[in-house]
Write a protein that holds these residues in place. Structure first.
Motif, PDB file in Angstrom:
ATOM      1  N   HIS A   1       0.745  -2.205 -16.278  1.00 41.21           N
ATOM      2  CA  HIS A   1       0.088  -1.068 -15.629  1.00 41.21           C
ATOM      3  C   HIS A   1      -0.526  -1.503 -14.307  1.00 41.21           C
ATOM      4  O   HIS A   1      -0.917  -2.649 -14.139  1.00 41.21           O
ATOM      5  N   LYS A   2      -0.550  -0.584 -13.374  1.00 43.92           N
ATOM      6  CA  LYS A   2      -1.047  -0.840 -12.009  1.00 43.92           C
ATOM      7  C   LYS A   2      -0.380  -2.077 -11.429  1.00 43.92           C
ATOM      8  O   LYS A   2      -1.057  -2.986 -10.930  1.00 43.92           O
TER       9      LYS A   2
ATOM     10  N   GLU B   1      -1.011  -2.618  -7.636  1.00 46.05           N
ATOM     11  CA  GLU B   1      -2.354  -3.104  -7.316  1.00 46.05           C
ATOM     12  C   GLU B   1      -2.494  -4.582  -7.673  1.00 46.05           C
ATOM     13  O   GLU B   1      -3.126  -5.347  -6.960  1.00 46.05           O
TER      14      GLU B   1
ATOM     15  N   LEU C   1       0.832  -1.210   0.000  1.00 51.37           N
ATOM     16  CA  LEU C   1       0.000   0.000   0.000  1.00 51.37           C
ATOM     17  C   LEU C   1       0.865   1.257   0.000  1.00 51.37           C
ATOM     18  O   LEU C   1       0.486   2.281  -0.559  1.00 51.37           O
TER      19      LEU C   1
END
Lengths: 479, 496
Positions: free
Chosen positions: B106-107, B110, B21
């Motif tokens: 991408h990401k 996450e 995070l």
């Protein structure tokens, strides 16, 4: 009638809120325009003081005002639900009302009046005191709904709400008068005594029950008395939508539990089927109609209709578990609904309304935190563990299965799976599509605090529900 | 009480996700995810080594009060059946991270978070001995998996993700009612061990068996609940497919063993013919569907339906060969199909096509890659010497022991497997290099990719050549299970 000082002591929380509201009205007069947020902060303080007072008194049980008003664990639990709802609503309102360009101190005063009405409803042990509380709450919220005067939708919503609301109050009163006609009393425990041995299928009793179901059904937006909800939710200022999606609903459930389970408990056969039918219809309508909404406030309106259906099932289950499951559900529902509305309110900035679900397309691209929070609240509303929403539903299902009402539980889980679709659709829009416009969120410390409280609440209840659960179980009134 | 090793192996990935995070850098996110999954794997190894394979009792038990008013406890423990899957999940954990190293651009952070949360939920499912805890992990899996398919998937990902989510959710909510009904029938407890000790009336068993069975049959997936699987597999990113095929499908069969067979013996007996028919249909139908696919990933997805049909077949023949074979097949299918999806992912990164028609001559262009691909295809065909042979052989032996018809039909399925896998292999690896798929531009595997494939290949041969230690692990638990089942079966026979 002897007047006892305990009457004053144990209605102190209500007195504080009401007196605070009246003082704020005067304070409002001397505040220059543009400074009205000060009222909001004082209102927050009033709620916190009332909460502290309730906490201090919480070891006691008192039946006061000629047994019309009960200060007990049950009412305390609900009062704290209202305090939390009101606190979060005020925190979310401060910036939002500025954006809407409505700078009036009365806004917060009315919220406090509505709060005191709800508190009286939770404490009322007489049909009359409950009714007085209900009207105090409802009248304040009618005005709040139309508070953005320059918005046609807001005016229309208020108009619809007040006309239908007054009508439903009339129906409710009629039901209460019928009950009085049958039993000769309006006091809830006397009612229970008088109804013992009464024929469940007595026509006048069934008529009275139908009127009561219709009256309260309107307040919690149960089908088929729900038509107002989507329009009013959409038209009202979003902060008020948030407030009224939780406060009045919880207050109405506080009264419903007392009236149906305590007073009408002996004649449960006369209302169980009706209420079960209403609950199933409510879940079905709420879940299915939410699927086709494109306005997020309307969607949440239907979602809150569905949630009322689950809570009604808890009432149908009855017993201690039924009562405490509804109580816990209302607490969790308050937290998650305030959380989601907090985020919806943040979308409103400048001329951008952010009410269409497609306005959320691609939010996760630029505002990762907001999207993640929204995701958690949506999954909680859908009842996916490990969030509070799951625990709330789980307890309702437990209460149902414990009473052997398995078919109702099966229907409930099926609709909860249906309703998951429209919640995850928003997650899909946020995470799986490319943004179509630039996001500019109206973040303020106040709204941040509100969302943080809601988030921490539903996560703690989701993972460690023990404390809250025991609280609700201890607070449930004995049956 | 010693070290809470099950909690550590379960929640370590979650800790990694929480740390992620606060990480902003994509490269750092990859390394942190890799570190946590590798450490998690290293924690899982002593669990397997220290596992006492002489008893069917739960081991490494952790038992704490959690929600006293509902009598819910934090109860973790494993027996011979679950230990293998904890190992498998933690093994595929870091394989997944390696498989997504380059394909997820991408990401990244996450994605790695979703993977790690997923791993916690999966291992949690295999460890949980309290129904509430079990359901919590079971449902919590939906959120990261939904995101993995929907955010990082292929063209049609949104449809696939929603279908996956709703299908699985609809199945498991009924199980929730079943769990609550058990709570009341079994004396107000969610303790799985406690609930297993009791006998339930047949009518009760019937309904609760069904509520569990639907949830698990969707997860496996058994015919006719399989329609979500091809969509989810094809659209999911490589790591998603590996998790789906490797672990998620096993949860369905794990649930069948752990709950349907042990809690509701009589209902299980009653439903056996139906389940065997569904399994055999799944084996043959899945094979035929695989035969007709032109997309490699879809082909393997349908082959999963066929292979999982073998597992459910083995479970419901009530002899030790069948059940032990089924559990071995679960492990083997996890390794082999996970590896096949890894291979497909690797080649897709290079060619951006999965159409069989675009392939040809891989053996010439990328020999090292093709070697491993061959190994895994042979394993999937259950060639002797590879892991799947053990499982499939035991299942067939068990099936013939129970019903010759079921055994004969499943043989057809096994033969179909050879047909579609070999014809796929021929089109992909042999022949001239196909320029349409830009295979000539593909470069061979690098060290990172090799590490993942070697690790899986080691297990292919290790289990294939020396399966005894693995079977020994599960043996006491299985014989205990069968004892109970057969005594219940005798009781039923006696009553009739």
């Amino acid at each position: 009638m002897n007047f006892d000082i305990s009457n004053i002591i144990f209605s102190m929380p209500e007195i504080i809120v009401l007196a605070g509201a009246c003082l704020l009205l005067m304070f409002d007069l001397i505040l220059p325009k543009g400074q009205k947020q000060a009222i909001a902060y004082v209102a927050l303080a009033v709620v916190i003081i009332a909460g502290a007072e309730t906490w201090l008194l919480s070891d006691n049980i008192a039946h006061i005002f000629n047994r019309m008003f009960m200060f007990d664990g049950y009412s305390i639990f609900f009062k704290f639900v209202f305090y939390i709802g009101t606190l979060l609503a005020i925190l979310l309102s401060i910036n939002y009302m500025k954006i809407e360009g409505e700078d009036y101190g009365e806004y917060y005063v009315l919220i406090l009046f509505a709060l005191s009405g709800m508190m009286i409803m939770a404490s009322g042990t007489d049909l009359l005191s409950i009714y007085v509380g209900l009207e105090l709450m409802a009248l304040s919220i009618y005005i709040l709904t139309g508070f953005t005067q320059r918005s046609g939708k807001s005016n229309e919503a208020a108009m619809k709400y007040i006309i239908l609301g007054s009508f439903s109050s009339g129906v409710l009163l009629y039901g209460m008068s019928l009950i009085y006609g049958i039993t000769g009393t309006t006091q809830l425990s006397d009612l229970a005594l008088a109804l013992k041995g009464q024929d469940n299928m007595d026509m006048s009793l069934i008529l009275a029950v139908i009127f009561l179901v219709a009256g309260f059904g309107f307040k919690v937006a149960a089908v088929p008395f729900h038509m107002w909800a989507p329009d009013v939710y959409e038209g009202a200022p979003t902060s008020i939508t948030a407030f009224m999606s939780v406060g009045p609903k919880a207050a109405a459930f506080a009264a419903i539990l007392r009236i149906f389970i305590e007073a009408l408990g002996p004649v449960a056969g006369s209302w169980e089927t009706i209420l079960a039918l209403v609950a199933v219809l409510t879940m079905a309508t709420g879940s299915i109609f939410a699927l086709i909404q494109t306005n997020i406030k309307r969607m949440i309106a239907y979602s809150s209709i569905a949630h009322a259906g689950y809570a009604l099932l808890g009432v149908v289950a009855g017993g201690r578990d039924g009562i405490s499951s509804v109580m816990l559900y209302m607490l969790i529902y308050t937290l998650m609904n305030m959380g989601i509305f907090g985020l919806i309110i943040m979308m409103r900035k400048g001329d951008f309304r952010g009410e269409n679900i497609h306005d959320y397309t691609g939010l996760a691209k630029t505002n990762k935190l907001a999207a993640l929070l929204m995701l958690i609240f949506l999954f909680s509303l859908a009842g996916i563990p490990p969030t509070g929403g799951f625990v709330g539903k789980f307890y309702i299902f437990m209460a149902l299965v414990g009473q052997g009402l398995i078919p109702l539980a099966v229907i409930a889980v099926i609709f909860s799976a249906v309703s998951a679709f429209f919640y995850i659709r928003i997650v899909m829009l946020m995470y799986m599509k490319e943004p179509t416009h630039k996001f500019d969120l109206a973040t303020t410390p106040a709204s941040g605090i509100a969302i943080a409280i809601a988030l921490i609440g539903i996560l703690i209840i989701g993972v460690l529900p023990s404390w809250f659960l025991e609280m609700a179980q201890r607070a449930a009134f004995p049956v | 009480m010693g070290i809470p090793i099950l909690s550590i192996v379960t929640f370590l990935p979650l800790l990694g996700a929480l740390i992620l995070l606060f990480v902003r850098n994509a490269v750092a996110a990859r390394w942190i995810a890799l570190a946590f999954t590798v450490v998690d794997f290293l924690v899982a190894i002593p669990i397997v080594l220290k596992f006492d394979s002489t008893t069917h009792n739960m081991q490494f038990v952790e038992h704490y009060i959690w929600i006293p008013s509902w009598n819910i406890t934090y109860f973790m423990g494993i027996d011979g059946i679950s230990v293998l899957f904890i190992f498998l999940s933690s093994l595929l954990g870091w394989v997944c991270v390696l498989a997504s190293w380059r394909s997820i651009q991408h990401k990244v952070k996450e994605f790695m978070m979703a993977l790690l949360v997923m791993q916690t939920a999966m291992i949690g499912v295999f460890c949980a001995l309290d129904f509430f805890l079990f359901y919590l992990f079971w449902e919590a899996m939906l959120i990261p998996m939904y995101l993995i398919i929907g955010v990082w998937g292929g063209k049609n990902r949104i449809y696939a993700a929603i279908k996956f989510f709703l299908y699985t959710l609809a199945g498991s909510v009924l199980m929730l009612i079943g769990i609550i009904a058990l709570y009341f029938a079994g004396g107000h407890t969610f303790d799985i061990i406690e609930l297993m000790k009791q006998n339930y009336p047949f009518a009760f068993q019937f309904w609760v068996f069904l509520s569990f069975f639907i949830a698990f049959a969707i997860k496996v997936p058994m015919f006719p609940f399989h329609t979500w699987l091809p969509d989810a597999h094809v659209e999911a990113p490589t790591a998603g497919s590996i998790i789906l095929a490797g672990v998620l499908l096993k949860m369905g069969t794990y649930g069948l063993i752990r709950f349907n067979l042990t809690l509701f013996e009589e209902a299980a007996r009653y439903f056996t013919p139906l389940i065997l028919v569904m399994s055999v249909i799944g084996i043959i139908y899945g094979g035929y569907l695989a035969l007709a696919q032109s997309d490699i990933k879809k082909l393997i997805a349908y082959s999963s339906i066929s292979h999982m049909g073998f597992v459910t077949l083995g479970l419901f023949v009530y002899n030790s060969a069948g059940v032990e074979g089924a559990i071995m097949q679960m492990l083997n299918h996890g390794i082999t199909t996970g590896a096949l999806f890894l291979c497909i992912g690797l080649i897709y990164e290079r060619t951006h096509t999965r159409e069989l028609a675009d392939y040809g001559g891989l053996a010439k262009a990328v020999p090292i890659y093709t070697t491993f691909f061959t190994i895994f295809i042979l394993s999937s065909m259950a060639i002797p010497g590879t892991n799947s042979f053990i499982g499939e052989f035991l299942i067939l032996a068990g099936a013939f022991g129970y019903s010759k018809v079921a055994g004969a039909f499943s043989i057809i399925g096994a033969m179909l497997g050879a047909v579609y896998l070999l014809s796929m292999y021929k089109k992909v690896a042999l022949g001239e290099i196909n320029h349409k798929g830009h295979i000539h531009e593909a470069h061979d595997v690098n060290v990172r990719e090799l590490a993942a494939m070697v690790a899986l290949a080691i297990f292919v041969f290790w289990i294939g050549v020396n399966a005894a230690p693995f079977v020994e692990l599960i043996h006491p638990s299985v014989s205990h299970l069968l004892e109970q089942l057969n005594s219940a079966g005798n009781m039923v026979a006696h009553v009739r």
